[in-house]
Design a protein around this motif. Structure first.
Motif, mmCIF file in Angstrom:
data_model
loop_
_atom_site.group_PDB
_atom_site.id
_atom_site.type_symbol
_atom_site.label_atom_id
_atom_site.label_comp_id
_atom_site.label_asym_id
_atom_site.label_seq_id
_atom_site.Cartn_x
_atom_site.Cartn_y
_atom_site.Cartn_z
ATOM 1 N N SER A 165 25.797 51.951 41.361
ATOM 2 C CA SER A 165 26.909 52.220 42.279
ATOM 3 C C SER A 165 28.131 51.441 41.819
ATOM 4 C CB SER A 165 26.550 51.838 43.722
ATOM 5 O OG SER A 165 26.324 50.434 43.815
ATOM 6 N N GLY A 166 29.294 51.935 42.159
ATOM 7 C CA GLY A 166 30.554 51.273 41.835
ATOM 8 C C GLY A 166 31.498 51.420 42.998
ATOM 9 N N TYR A 167 32.756 51.069 42.775
ATOM 10 C CA TYR A 167 33.741 51.191 43.850
ATOM 11 C C TYR A 167 35.086 51.615 43.278
ATOM 12 C CZ TYR A 167 36.776 50.192 47.800
ATOM 13 O OH TYR A 167 37.688 50.299 48.811
ATOM 14 N N CYS A 224 30.730 59.790 46.485
ATOM 15 C CA CYS A 224 30.952 60.772 45.424
ATOM 16 C C CYS A 224 30.445 60.216 44.086
ATOM 17 C CB CYS A 224 32.420 61.157 45.327
ATOM 18 S SG CYS A 224 33.474 59.884 44.608
ATOM 19 N N VAL A 225 30.292 61.110 43.110
ATOM 20 C CA VAL A 225 29.794 60.724 41.793
ATOM 21 C C VAL A 225 30.938 60.134 40.972
ATOM 22 C CG1 VAL A 225 28.725 61.534 39.663
ATOM 23 C CG2 VAL A 225 28.040 62.519 41.856
ATOM 24 N N LEU A 233 23.070 59.178 37.716
ATOM 25 C CA LEU A 233 24.355 59.195 38.415
ATOM 26 C C LEU A 233 24.755 57.799 38.879
ATOM 27 C CD1 LEU A 233 23.863 62.341 40.703
ATOM 28 C CD2 LEU A 233 24.814 62.244 38.382
ATOM 29 N N THR A 234 26.076 57.541 38.857
ATOM 30 C CA THR A 234 26.662 56.338 39.447
ATOM 31 C C THR A 234 27.484 56.783 40.649
ATOM 32 O OG1 THR A 234 26.773 55.187 37.329
ATOM 33 C CG2 THR A 234 28.188 54.365 39.090
ATOM 34 N N ILE A 235 27.178 56.234 41.829
ATOM 35 C CA ILE A 235 27.765 56.686 43.087
ATOM 36 C C ILE A 235 28.810 55.693 43.580
ATOM 37 C CG2 ILE A 235 27.259 57.446 45.438
ATOM 38 C CD1 ILE A 235 26.042 59.161 43.213
ATOM 39 N N ASN A 236 29.885 56.208 44.199
ATOM 40 C CA ASN A 236 30.940 55.360 44.750
ATOM 41 C C ASN A 236 30.478 54.698 46.045
ATOM 42 O OD1 ASN A 236 33.523 54.237 44.758
ATOM 43 N ND2 ASN A 236 34.368 55.859 46.028
ATOM 44 N N SER A 237 30.539 53.379 46.081
ATOM 45 C CA SER A 237 30.096 52.624 47.259
ATOM 46 C C SER A 237 31.130 52.727 48.381
ATOM 47 C CB SER A 237 29.887 51.152 46.881
ATOM 48 O OG SER A 237 29.607 50.373 48.020
ATOM 49 N N PRO A 238 30.677 52.755 49.644
ATOM 50 C CA PRO A 238 31.639 52.810 50.764
ATOM 51 C C PRO A 238 32.363 51.496 51.012
ATOM 52 C CG PRO A 238 29.400 52.679 51.587
ATOM 53 C CD PRO A 238 29.289 52.853 50.097
ATOM 54 N N ASN A 239 31.830 50.402 50.504
ATOM 55 C CA ASN A 239 32.418 49.081 50.736
ATOM 56 C C ASN A 239 32.918 48.477 49.435
ATOM 57 O OD1 ASN A 239 31.640 49.145 53.514
ATOM 58 N ND2 ASN A 239 29.579 48.561 52.901
ATOM 59 N N SER A 240 34.070 47.819 49.542
ATOM 60 C CA SER A 240 34.625 47.141 48.377
ATOM 61 C C SER A 240 33.759 45.944 48.024
ATOM 62 C CB SER A 240 36.057 46.668 48.670
ATOM 63 O OG SER A 240 36.538 45.857 47.627
ATOM 64 N N PRO A 241 33.455 45.735 46.752
ATOM 65 C CA PRO A 241 32.684 44.545 46.369
ATOM 66 C C PRO A 241 33.491 43.281 46.614
ATOM 67 C CG PRO A 241 33.528 45.667 44.428
ATOM 68 C CD PRO A 241 33.822 46.564 45.598
ATOM 69 N N THR A 242 32.806 42.177 46.851
ATOM 70 C CA THR A 242 33.482 40.904 47.110
ATOM 71 C C THR A 242 33.326 39.967 45.922
ATOM 72 O OG1 THR A 242 31.510 39.982 48.172
ATOM 73 C CG2 THR A 242 33.112 41.110 49.594
ATOM 74 N N ALA A 243 34.221 39.009 45.854
ATOM 75 C CA ALA A 243 34.171 37.979 44.812
ATOM 76 C C ALA A 243 34.434 36.628 45.462
ATOM 77 C CB ALA A 243 35.196 38.258 43.719
ATOM 78 N N THR A 244 33.872 35.577 44.878
ATOM 79 C CA THR A 244 33.983 34.231 45.429
ATOM 80 C C THR A 244 35.132 33.474 44.764
ATOM 81 O OG1 THR A 244 31.599 34.174 45.810
ATOM 82 C CG2 THR A 244 32.752 32.068 45.820
ATOM 83 N N ILE A 245 35.959 32.833 45.588
ATOM 84 C CA ILE A 245 37.065 32.035 45.060
ATOM 85 C C ILE A 245 36.490 30.855 44.284
ATOM 86 C CG2 ILE A 245 39.066 30.613 45.643
ATOM 87 C CD1 ILE A 245 39.522 33.555 46.128
#
Length: 223
Positions: free
Chosen positions: A76-78, A86-87, A106-118
């Motif tokens: 999955s990606g974003y 969607c694909v 298939l790589t699917i679009n994730s509904p949530n944005s990925p997070t990153a740590t400061i």
């Protein structure tokens, strides 16, 4: 055994019948192996991989199954510009000819944005280093806010007016502002020195009496 008898057996119908039968069996085996492998490997049965990018994942799966293909969602990606579910990517690519039963990943679009740590950048990094690291993590960088302090040194990070700390998690793509030193400092604060005057006699203003001992061990009173 006479030579006539030997050649007679060699030219017998029984021997040649067996040889011909063995030859027919070998030919039939070769033909069977050839066509059997074609059937097993589905030789000549090719399917063109359809274009799936941007298509809803459920509809993409139905289309692949109708075309005799298998499907596995491998990742999955974003992408905020594309609808969730969607694909985003397919392997093999669209237009390739593959055998029936081939698996499409298939790589699917994730509904949530990925997070990153400061990361640990506050009071521990130059402005250039911090900006490069945060951009590489996917954050958007706004113009820095200049504060008093060592030039080009990071003293803080803010997002939407909130001060961040090391370890805070934010969605990738969040706009960040660095608080960077401008090389100037405020006036030094007055330093309070704790200094005590010697005790004075209130009436005479003289120093309090004390005793001293001379070299002979005689006690001397000084007033």
């Amino acid at each position: 055994m006479k030579s006539k008898e030997f050649f007679g057996k060699f030219l017998s119908r029984y021997l040649w019948g067996n040889l011909i039968a063995m030859g027919i069996v070998v030919v039939l085996l070769c033909i069977g192996v050839k066509y059997g492998l074609d059937v097993y490997t589905k030789h000549g049965e090719a399917v063109v991989v359809p274009q799936l990018n941007g298509m809803d994942s459920e509809k993409a799966k139905e289309l692949l199954v109708r075309n005799g293909l298998k499907v596995i969602v491998s990742d999955s990606g974003y992408n905020k510009r594309m609808p969730a579910g969607c694909v985003l990517m397919q392997t093999p690519n669209a237009g390739m000819r593959v055998k029936m039963g081939r698996t499409i990943f298939l790589t699917i679009n994730s509904p949530n944005s990925p997070t990153a740590t400061i990361p640990d950048l506050i009071d521990n990094s130059s402005a250039r280093e911090a900006e490069a690291k945060l951009k590489a993590m996917g954050f958007k960088m706004l113009s820095p806010r200049m504060v008093e302090g060592e030039k080009d040194w990071v003293y803080g990070i803010t997002a939407n007016g909130s001060i961040l700390r090391c370890g805070d998690k934010l969605p990738v793509g969040t706009a960040l502002t660095l608080m960077v030193g401008n090389g100037s400092y405020s006036d030094a604060e007055d330093v309070d020195i704790d200094y005590s005057e010697p005790d004075m006699d209130d009436s005479t203003g003289d120093v309090d009496d004390f005793q001293a001992v001379d070299g002979n061990g005689m006690e001397v009173i000084v007033e």
